[in-house]
Design a protein around this motif. Sequence first.
Motif, mmCIF file in Angstrom:
data_model
loop_
_atom_site.group_PDB
_atom_site.id
_atom_site.type_symbol
_atom_site.label_atom_id
_atom_site.label_comp_id
_atom_site.label_asym_id
_atom_site.label_seq_id
_atom_site.Cartn_x
_atom_site.Cartn_y
_atom_site.Cartn_z
ATOM 1 N N LYS A 1 0.839 -1.205 0.000
ATOM 2 C CA LYS A 1 0.000 0.000 0.000
ATOM 3 C C LYS A 1 0.870 1.250 0.000
ATOM 4 C CE LYS A 1 -4.019 -2.050 2.315
ATOM 5 N NZ LYS A 1 -4.870 -2.049 3.529
ATOM 6 N N LEU A 2 1.963 1.194 0.766
ATOM 7 C CA LEU A 2 2.880 2.339 0.825
ATOM 8 C C LEU A 2 3.544 2.556 -0.527
ATOM 9 C CD1 LEU A 2 4.183 4.458 2.712
ATOM 10 C CD2 LEU A 2 6.028 2.806 3.115
ATOM 11 N N ILE A 3 3.992 1.456 -1.155
ATOM 12 C CA ILE A 3 4.619 1.545 -2.482
ATOM 13 C C ILE A 3 3.625 2.063 -3.509
ATOM 14 C CG2 ILE A 3 5.571 0.176 -4.386
ATOM 15 C CD1 ILE A 3 6.912 -1.591 -2.289
ATOM 16 N N HIS A 4 2.379 1.628 -3.413
ATOM 17 C CA HIS A 4 1.336 2.092 -4.327
ATOM 18 C C HIS A 4 1.160 3.604 -4.221
ATOM 19 C CE1 HIS A 4 -2.460 2.145 -6.553
ATOM 20 N NE2 HIS A 4 -2.929 2.914 -5.580
ATOM 21 N N LYS A 5 1.192 4.099 -3.008
ATOM 22 C CA LYS A 5 0.978 5.531 -2.774
ATOM 23 C C LYS A 5 2.140 6.374 -3.314
ATOM 24 C CE LYS A 5 -0.527 8.698 0.863
ATOM 25 N NZ LYS A 5 -0.905 8.813 2.293
ATOM 26 N N PHE A 6 3.348 5.863 -3.133
ATOM 27 C CA PHE A 6 4.536 6.604 -3.560
ATOM 28 C C PHE A 6 5.217 5.900 -4.740
ATOM 29 C CE2 PHE A 6 3.939 7.656 0.913
ATOM 30 C CZ PHE A 6 3.957 9.043 0.863
ATOM 31 N N ARG A 7 4.440 5.361 -5.638
ATOM 32 C CA ARG A 7 4.960 4.540 -6.730
ATOM 33 C C ARG A 7 5.927 5.305 -7.625
ATOM 34 N NH1 ARG A 7 4.478 -0.164 -8.862
ATOM 35 N NH2 ARG A 7 4.639 -0.537 -11.101
ATOM 36 N N PHE A 8 5.646 6.545 -7.885
ATOM 37 C CA PHE A 8 6.523 7.356 -8.738
ATOM 38 C C PHE A 8 7.943 7.351 -8.187
ATOM 39 C CE2 PHE A 8 8.501 11.471 -9.680
ATOM 40 C CZ PHE A 8 8.464 11.475 -11.060
ATOM 41 N N TYR A 9 8.080 7.597 -6.892
ATOM 42 C CA TYR A 9 9.400 7.652 -6.266
ATOM 43 C C TYR A 9 10.015 6.254 -6.135
ATOM 44 C CZ TYR A 9 7.359 12.137 -5.090
ATOM 45 O OH TYR A 9 6.743 13.347 -5.171
ATOM 46 N N TRP A 10 9.186 5.252 -5.959
ATOM 47 C CA TRP A 10 9.648 3.873 -5.880
ATOM 48 C C TRP A 10 10.308 3.456 -7.193
ATOM 49 C CZ3 TRP A 10 11.236 -0.027 -3.200
ATOM 50 C CH2 TRP A 10 11.115 -1.336 -3.650
ATOM 51 N N LEU A 11 9.697 3.810 -8.311
ATOM 52 C CA LEU A 11 10.250 3.473 -9.616
ATOM 53 C C LEU A 11 11.565 4.212 -9.869
ATOM 54 C CD1 LEU A 11 6.997 3.428 -11.790
ATOM 55 C CD2 LEU A 11 8.322 1.461 -10.992
ATOM 56 N N LEU A 12 11.646 5.464 -9.421
ATOM 57 C CA LEU A 12 12.895 6.214 -9.567
ATOM 58 C C LEU A 12 13.998 5.582 -8.719
ATOM 59 C CD1 LEU A 12 11.843 9.987 -9.601
ATOM 60 C CD2 LEU A 12 12.273 8.458 -11.526
ATOM 61 N N PHE A 13 13.649 5.124 -7.535
ATOM 62 C CA PHE A 13 14.614 4.468 -6.653
ATOM 63 C C PHE A 13 15.178 3.212 -7.313
ATOM 64 C CE2 PHE A 13 15.304 1.104 -3.465
ATOM 65 C CZ PHE A 13 16.380 1.658 -2.775
ATOM 66 N N ILE A 14 14.297 2.399 -7.880
ATOM 67 C CA ILE A 14 14.740 1.181 -8.565
ATOM 68 C C ILE A 14 15.604 1.533 -9.776
ATOM 69 C CG2 ILE A 14 13.959 -0.809 -9.920
ATOM 70 C CD1 ILE A 14 11.536 -0.957 -8.072
ATOM 71 N N GLY A 15 15.179 2.552 -10.520
ATOM 72 C CA GLY A 15 15.906 2.939 -11.725
ATOM 73 C C GLY A 15 17.290 3.489 -11.453
ATOM 74 N N VAL A 16 17.484 4.115 -10.305
ATOM 75 C CA VAL A 16 18.765 4.751 -10.020
ATOM 76 C C VAL A 16 19.764 3.787 -9.385
ATOM 77 C CG1 VAL A 16 18.443 5.591 -7.625
ATOM 78 C CG2 VAL A 16 19.684 7.003 -9.280
ATOM 79 N N LEU A 17 19.308 2.640 -8.883
ATOM 80 C CA LEU A 17 20.193 1.696 -8.193
ATOM 81 C C LEU A 17 21.401 1.259 -9.030
ATOM 82 C CD1 LEU A 17 17.805 -0.650 -6.165
ATOM 83 C CD2 LEU A 17 19.510 0.956 -5.279
ATOM 84 N N PRO A 18 21.210 0.845 -10.293
ATOM 85 C CA PRO A 18 22.390 0.424 -11.080
ATOM 86 C C PRO A 18 23.434 1.532 -11.218
ATOM 87 C CG PRO A 18 20.370 -0.301 -12.137
ATOM 88 C CD PRO A 18 19.960 0.632 -11.038
ATOM 89 N N ALA A 19 22.979 2.767 -11.419
ATOM 90 C CA ALA A 19 23.917 3.882 -11.589
ATOM 91 C C ALA A 19 24.678 4.161 -10.296
ATOM 92 C CB ALA A 19 23.165 5.139 -12.032
ATOM 93 N N VAL A 20 24.027 3.977 -9.154
ATOM 94 C CA VAL A 20 24.689 4.184 -7.863
ATOM 95 C C VAL A 20 25.848 3.197 -7.712
ATOM 96 C CG1 VAL A 20 24.429 3.983 -5.355
ATOM 97 C CG2 VAL A 20 22.658 5.125 -6.705
ATOM 98 N N ILE A 21 25.590 1.938 -8.019
ATOM 99 C CA ILE A 21 26.614 0.897 -7.864
ATOM 100 C C ILE A 21 27.766 1.103 -8.852
ATOM 101 C CG2 ILE A 21 27.080 -1.580 -8.032
ATOM 102 C CD1 ILE A 21 24.125 -2.012 -7.209
ATOM 103 N N ILE A 22 27.430 1.255 -10.130
ATOM 104 C CA ILE A 22 28.466 1.416 -11.168
ATOM 105 C C ILE A 22 29.213 2.734 -10.993
ATOM 106 C CG2 ILE A 22 28.895 1.619 -13.644
ATOM 107 C CD1 ILE A 22 28.137 -1.188 -12.721
ATOM 108 N N GLY A 23 28.477 3.798 -10.672
ATOM 109 C CA GLY A 23 29.095 5.106 -10.496
ATOM 110 C C GLY A 23 30.093 5.128 -9.353
#
Length: 285
Positions: A83-105
């Motif tokens: 339910k929390l992820i549903h409410k803040f889904r926009f930010y959840w997707l950005l968090f998932i999308g940025v993870l690879p760049a954090v590790i590689i960067g």
Amino acid sequence: MDWIQTIIIAIVEGLTEFLPVSSTGHMIITQNLLGIEQGDAFVHAFTFIIQFGAILSVVCLYWKRFFHIDHTPAPKGSTPLQKLIHKFRFYWLLFIGVLPAVIIGLLAKKSGLLDWLLDSVEVVAIMLVLGGIFMLYCDKWFNKGNDAVKVNEKKAFNIGLYQCISVIPGVSRSMATIVGGMTQGLSRKKAAEFSFFLAVPTMAGATLLDLLDLFKEEASWATSHNITMLILGCVVAFVVALLAMKWFVNFLTKYGFKAFGWYRIIVGGIIIILLLTGHSLVMVD
């Protein structure tokens, strides 16, 4: 760096941040043309920090979507976390999308590879040409998406993987993430918009790391002049990017990547020819 150099570099950044031509690559080329010494810690940090100034224009232009919270009911049977992820889904997707760049960067920065790449105009020129050749054909290969396709966790992560390629100057973070979105079935417009949104946490993290590194190594760079140059660069890049972004979305939606591909090939080709013939890019002493 003086006022004029700062303003010129910031204008270049604002114009190219959202175009698939590599803003970092263009800033490195511009710095060489202006005779700015490469390898300096402040110059490296400046290159990333003013990019964050340009990225903030996304928050301004898309503020309704960027600060969106989903108040619709979550699917039946959802757990409290779901339910929390549903409410803040926009930010959840950005968090998932940025993870690879954090590790590689972080790995690229810790190894020193990133600093080496930022000093190499040769790498920029080669990647401009290679990326340009790719862009001549990518519309034909990947342009099968539509506006009805939505970004989910898997698509966000895959786009984030594409973003990692842009650690190489000359590749273009914008090109990598937009093409990444198109490979996931998104339309050019949808892919471009998610690319813009993903840039905010990516560049915010890169800016924070660069500031921390600068203060960790030494604080002698933090003169009133340098801080003023940083602020000026961010403001100029923000204003120019705000004007350029909307034009780019309309142009990309209508015409695709081909024009940018030819531009990259021409610019990169000219630089390679100059370097191979022993000419220096430094035009201003």
